[in-house]
Design a protein around this motif. Structure first.
Motif: not given
Length: 142
Positions: A87-90, A94-101
């Motif tokens: 998820f850190t790599e993703l 895509d730094p503003n992706n709410a799903d990843i965060i």
């Protein structure tokens, strides 16, 4: 006590077999392999889902949706550090992706790294989005 297993996905009759038959003719089809992994994921057969999603990523290492699913699966089988790494790599891409965060907040909370979890919750809140995940996260740190 009600078990979550009662909510287990039930694929359409022969759905998996139909995909297997199509994969015999086209074994490198990303779409079919991803569908197969998704069926295993929905059936809570995470080891099979992981095996299949790994094939997808061998064929297409930059397939973001497959990497995302891979991170979720790694977390589900208890490989939390690997999931965080994915998820850190993703997130770097895509730094503003709410799903990843959200997933980074959730996993860090699971492993009791509350400082990092709270940082990700704050990052999520800074996006000023209105979703159920914000309500869920607000329970972490209110």
């Amino acid at each position: 006590m009600l078990s979550l297993k009662c909510f287990k996905y039930r694929p359409k009759q022969n759905e998996l077999q139909e995909i297997e038959n199509q994969l015999e003719r086209n074994p490198d089809s990303l779409e079919l392999l991803f569908k197969k992994a998704d069926i295993f994921y929905k059936k809570w057969e995470w080891d099979y889902a992981l095996e299949t999603i790994e094939k997808v990523l061998q064929l297409s290492p930059e397939f973001a949706e497959a990497k995302f699913k891979y991170g979720i699966l790694k977390n589900l089988v208890g490989e939390h550090e690997e999931a965080i790494s994915i998820f850190t790599e993703l997130l770097e891409k895509d730094p503003n992706n709410a799903d990843i965060i959200f997933n980074l907040a959730y996993i860090n909370h699971q492993i009791e790294d509350y400082t990092k979890a709270e940082q990700y919750v704050e990052q999520l809140l800074s996006l000023e989005i209105n979703t159920d995940m914000l309500y869920f996260c607000s329970g972490f740190y209110s």
